[in-house]
Design a protein around this motif. Structure first.
Motif, mmCIF file in Angstrom:
data_model
loop_
_atom_site.group_PDB
_atom_site.id
_atom_site.type_symbol
_atom_site.label_atom_id
_atom_site.label_comp_id
_atom_site.label_asym_id
_atom_site.label_seq_id
_atom_site.Cartn_x
_atom_site.Cartn_y
_atom_site.Cartn_z
ATOM 1 N N LEU A 53 0.635 -0.836 -0.324
ATOM 2 C CA LEU A 53 -0.061 -0.172 -0.507
ATOM 3 C C LEU A 53 0.827 1.207 0.078
ATOM 4 O O LEU A 53 0.342 2.138 -0.304
ATOM 5 C CB LEU A 53 -0.592 -0.025 0.821
ATOM 6 C CG LEU A 53 -2.145 0.789 1.291
ATOM 7 C CD1 LEU A 53 -2.721 1.392 -0.151
ATOM 8 C CD2 LEU A 53 -2.220 1.126 2.339
ATOM 9 N N SER A 55 3.930 1.542 -1.851
ATOM 10 C CA SER A 55 3.885 1.499 -3.240
ATOM 11 C C SER A 55 3.073 2.508 -3.906
ATOM 12 O O SER A 55 2.938 2.975 -4.615
ATOM 13 C CB SER A 55 4.624 0.562 -3.253
ATOM 14 O OG SER A 55 6.145 -0.144 -3.206
ATOM 15 N N SER A 56 1.544 1.435 -3.198
ATOM 16 C CA SER A 56 0.707 2.153 -4.410
ATOM 17 C C SER A 56 0.547 3.847 -4.193
ATOM 18 O O SER A 56 0.125 3.871 -5.321
ATOM 19 C CB SER A 56 -0.567 0.825 -3.470
ATOM 20 O OG SER A 56 -0.587 -0.087 -4.263
ATOM 21 N N CYS A 57 0.343 4.184 -3.102
ATOM 22 C CA CYS A 57 0.323 5.058 -2.140
ATOM 23 C C CYS A 57 0.929 6.534 -3.411
ATOM 24 O O CYS A 57 0.436 7.571 -3.351
ATOM 25 C CB CYS A 57 0.651 6.105 -1.198
ATOM 26 S SG CYS A 57 -0.523 5.301 0.002
ATOM 27 N N PHE A 60 -0.428 6.411 -7.102
ATOM 28 C CA PHE A 60 -1.616 7.263 -7.032
ATOM 29 C C PHE A 60 -0.476 8.562 -7.515
ATOM 30 O O PHE A 60 -1.233 9.262 -8.364
ATOM 31 C CB PHE A 60 -2.513 6.856 -5.997
ATOM 32 C CG PHE A 60 -3.284 7.529 -5.765
ATOM 33 C CD1 PHE A 60 -4.771 7.270 -6.539
ATOM 34 C CD2 PHE A 60 -3.766 8.661 -5.251
ATOM 35 C CE1 PHE A 60 -5.559 8.307 -7.106
ATOM 36 C CE2 PHE A 60 -4.501 9.823 -5.726
ATOM 37 C CZ PHE A 60 -5.738 9.325 -6.365
ATOM 38 N N SER A 359 1.086 0.214 -12.375
ATOM 39 C CA SER A 359 1.653 0.280 -10.897
ATOM 40 C C SER A 359 0.784 0.618 -9.603
ATOM 41 O O SER A 359 1.214 -0.283 -8.679
ATOM 42 C CB SER A 359 2.792 1.534 -10.834
ATOM 43 O OG SER A 359 3.363 1.567 -11.976
ATOM 44 N N THR A 360 0.059 1.910 -9.452
ATOM 45 C CA THR A 360 -1.146 1.814 -8.197
ATOM 46 C C THR A 360 -1.992 0.761 -8.232
ATOM 47 O O THR A 360 -1.875 -0.313 -6.916
ATOM 48 C CB THR A 360 -1.504 2.859 -8.632
ATOM 49 O OG1 THR A 360 -1.082 4.508 -8.956
ATOM 50 C CG2 THR A 360 -2.828 3.117 -7.660
ATOM 51 N N VAL A 361 -2.654 -0.006 -9.295
ATOM 52 C CA VAL A 361 -2.645 -1.386 -8.739
ATOM 53 C C VAL A 361 -1.915 -2.264 -8.242
ATOM 54 O O VAL A 361 -2.247 -3.105 -7.610
ATOM 55 C CB VAL A 361 -4.291 -1.614 -9.979
ATOM 56 C CG1 VAL A 361 -4.671 -3.000 -9.779
ATOM 57 C CG2 VAL A 361 -4.744 -0.738 -10.792
ATOM 58 N N THR A 362 -0.747 -2.058 -8.720
ATOM 59 C CA THR A 362 0.139 -3.872 -8.558
ATOM 60 C C THR A 362 1.128 -3.972 -7.358
ATOM 61 O O THR A 362 0.062 -5.108 -6.818
ATOM 62 C CB THR A 362 1.000 -3.835 -9.601
ATOM 63 O OG1 THR A 362 1.552 -5.120 -10.373
ATOM 64 C CG2 THR A 362 2.320 -2.511 -9.424
ATOM 65 N N SER A 363 1.006 -2.477 -6.697
ATOM 66 C CA SER A 363 1.913 -3.403 -5.827
ATOM 67 C C SER A 363 1.062 -3.379 -4.337
ATOM 68 O O SER A 363 1.132 -4.427 -3.812
ATOM 69 C CB SER A 363 2.444 -1.763 -5.025
ATOM 70 O OG SER A 363 3.409 -1.241 -5.596
ATOM 71 N N TYR A 364 0.064 -3.703 -4.473
ATOM 72 C CA TYR A 364 -1.155 -3.429 -3.095
ATOM 73 C C TYR A 364 -1.795 -4.801 -3.659
ATOM 74 O O TYR A 364 -2.110 -5.887 -2.547
ATOM 75 C CB TYR A 364 -2.413 -2.487 -2.537
ATOM 76 C CG TYR A 364 -3.484 -2.934 -2.065
ATOM 77 C CD1 TYR A 364 -2.790 -3.023 -0.497
ATOM 78 C CD2 TYR A 364 -4.380 -3.489 -2.598
ATOM 79 C CE1 TYR A 364 -3.598 -3.965 0.751
ATOM 80 C CE2 TYR A 364 -5.395 -3.720 -1.254
ATOM 81 C CZ TYR A 364 -5.059 -3.892 -0.092
ATOM 82 O OH TYR A 364 -6.193 -4.298 1.223
ATOM 83 N N THR A 365 -2.415 -4.835 -4.598
ATOM 84 C CA THR A 365 -3.243 -6.647 -5.441
ATOM 85 C C THR A 365 -1.884 -7.338 -5.597
ATOM 86 O O THR A 365 -2.743 -8.385 -4.820
ATOM 87 C CB THR A 365 -3.199 -5.742 -6.454
ATOM 88 O OG1 THR A 365 -4.561 -4.735 -6.805
ATOM 89 C CG2 THR A 365 -4.887 -7.059 -7.004
#
Length: 405
Positions: A53, A55-57, A60, A359-365
Motif C-alpha cells: 500500500l 508503494s501504491s500511494c 497513485f 503501478s498503483t494497482v499492482t503493488s497492493y493487489t
C-alpha cells in the motif's frame, strides 16, 4: 558558423545530461522503498499488503500528478520546478526511516509521488524545446536508460544497506543523491538554448489531418501503459520477496539477484531503438514485446513448479527487459515522435499517468494475492495482463493502419 554549431551541440549535450541526471536520481528516491521491502516488512512487522500500500500511494499520487503536470508543464519555469521537485523529494526520503511506522510511511510516500510527478513531463518538454531533430534519437536513447540506471542504483544501495543490517541507509543515500542532482540541475541549466527551428510545430491544417491516427495511437499507447506499469512495477516490487520466500535466499542476496534485472534491462533501450528503426508503429512494437513477455510469464510459472532459481531469474530478466522496452516506447518515443502534433510535455505526462495507473494497482493487489493465494496466482495474473495487452495492440494495429491511410 562552426563555433556556433559547436556551442549549440555543447548546450544540447548539457541539457540531455542534466535531464538524465535528474530523472535517474528521482528513480533512486522512489524505488528505494520497493528495493528494501523485504527488510522493512521483517523489521516493522508489516504485512505484504500494508507494505504494498505504501508503494501504491506513491504510484497513485505520481500518476494523478502526471496528468495535471502534463497539462501545466508548458507554463512551468523548468529550472525552478525540477530543482524544487528534487529538493523536496530529498527531504521526504530523509523522513522515511526517521518515522519507522508503516502507517505513516504511506503518507510520506504519497507526498513524494506528488512532488516527483512534476519531473517527467517537464523534462520531456525541455528536450522537445531545446534538442534538434538530429540529436533527438540520442536524447531518447539516453533518457530511456534512466529507469535501468536508477533501479540499479536503488537496488545496489539497498542490497549493501540490508547486508549491513541498516535498510534505513538507502533513504539517506537517496536524499543526498537527489540534493546533489538538484544543485547540478539548477547550476548547469543556465540560460536555455534557442529552440531548434526544426522543432517548430506543424501548421494547424497538418495537425487536423493527422489527428485521427494520432488519437488512435495515443489510445493504444495509454492502454499499453497500464499493462506496462502493472507488470513492470509488479516485477520490481515483488521479485526479492519471491526469491526470499520460494528459494530461501537471504534478504540481501535476493536484492543482489534482483540487480540483474536493471543491468540487463539497460540493453532494452538499445534494442528498442534498433527495432524502431525497422518498425515505426508503436503499437506493432508493443505487440511484439508483450507477446514475448507472455511467453516468459509462462516460463516463470514453469520455473516455480520445477523450483529452479536459475530458470526463474532468466524469465524475470526477460520480462523486465521487455517492460523496459515498452516503457521506452510509451513514455519517450511516442511523446517525442509526435512532438509536432502534440504538446510533448502533455503527451509524456498523460502516458506516464496511465503507466502509473497500472503501478498503483499492482503493488497492493499482488501483495494481497500472494499472501492469500501464493505466487503462482500472481504470475497467472501477470500472464493474463500481458496476453490481453498483446491482443489489444494486435487489434488496434489494424485500426491504426487504416486510420493513417
Amino acid at each position: 558558423m562552426e563555433t556556433v554549431d559547436k556551442n549549440t551541440a555543447v548546450r544540447e549535450n548539457k541539457i540531455i545530461f542534466i535531464c538524465w541526471l535528474a530523472y535517474t536520481a528521482a528513480y533512486v528516491g522512489r524505488l528505494n522503498f520497493s528495493a528494501s521491502i523485504v527488510a522493512i516488512i521483517a523489521e516493522l512487522g508489516a504485512t505484504k499488503a500494508q507494505a504494498g500500500l505504501v508503494s501504491s500511494c506513491f504510484f497513485f499520487a505520481y500518476g494523478a500528478g502526471q496528468l495535471v503536470n502534463g497539462i501545466l508543464s508548458k507554463r512551468y519555469n523548468s529550472r525552478i520546478m525540477v530543482f524544487l521537485s528534487l529538493a523536496i523529494s530529498s527531504v521526504l526520503n530523509l523522513m522515511m526511516p526517521l518515522c519507522g511506522d508503516i502507517s505513516v510511511m504511506k503518507y510520506i510516500w504519497l507526498a513524494n509521488g506528488i512532488v516527483q510527478s512534476v519531473l517527467w513531463s517537464t523534462l520531456i518538454k525541455t528536450l522537445s524545446e531545446f534538442v534538434s531533430d538530429e540529436k533527438m534519437p540520442r536524447a531518447i536513447l539516453v533518457m530511456s536508460t534512466t529507469v535501468a540506471a536508477g533501479t540499479l542504483a536503488a537496488y545496489g544501495i539497498s542490497a549493501t544497506s540490508v547486508k549491513l543490517g541498516n535498510w534505513q541507509a538507502v533513504f539517506y543515500a537517496a536524499s543526498v543523491i537527489m540534493l546533489i542532482s538538484a544543485a547540478a540541475w539548477f547550476i548547469l541549466y543556465g540560460s536555455a538554448p534557442k529552440r531548434a527551428e526544426a522543432d517548430i510545430p506543424q501548421k494547424k491544417s497538418e495537425k487536423i489531418k493527422a489527428g485521427r491516427a494520432v488519437m488512435i495511437a495515443l489510445f493504444l499507447a495509454a492502454f499499453a501503459g497500464i499493462a506496462n506499469g502493472f507488470i513492470k512495477d509488479g516485477i520490481n516490487t515483488w521479485v526479492p520477496s519471491v526469491l526470499y520466500e520460494e528459494f530461501g535466499v537471504s534478504p540481501s542476496f535476493s536484492i543482489m539477484l534482483t540487480l540483474l534485472l536493471p543491468m540487463v534491462s539497460t540493453l532494452g533501450a538499445a534494442i528498442a531503438k534498433k527495432v524502431h528503426e525497422k518498425i515505426k508503429s508503436h503499437a506493432a512494437m508493443n505487440l511484439i514485446f508483450f507477446a514475448c513477455s507472455s511467453v516468459l510469464c509462462l516460463g516463470i510459472l514453469f520455473s516455480l513448479k520445477i523450483h529452479s532459481i536459475a530458470a526463474v531469474m532468466l524469465c524475470f530478466i526477460g520480462v523486465a527487459c521487455g517492460m523496459s522496452m515498452i516503457n521506452n516506447v510509451i513514455t519517450s518515443m511516442f511523446a517525442l515522435d509526435y512532438r509536432r502534433l502534440l504538446n510533448a510535455g502533455f503527451a509524456a505526462g498523460l502516458l506516464n499517468t496511465f503507466c502509473y495507473i497500472g503501478s498503483t494497482v499492482t503493488s497492493y493487489t499482488l501483495g494481497a494475492v500472494s499472501q492469500s493465494r501464493g505466487w503462482n496466482a500472481v504470475f497467472i495474473i501477470m500472464l493474463a495482463v500481458s496476453f490481453g495487452a498483446a491482443v489489444i495492440c494486435s487489434a488496434g494495429l489494424a485500426v491504426e493502419k487504416k486510420a493513417s491511410k
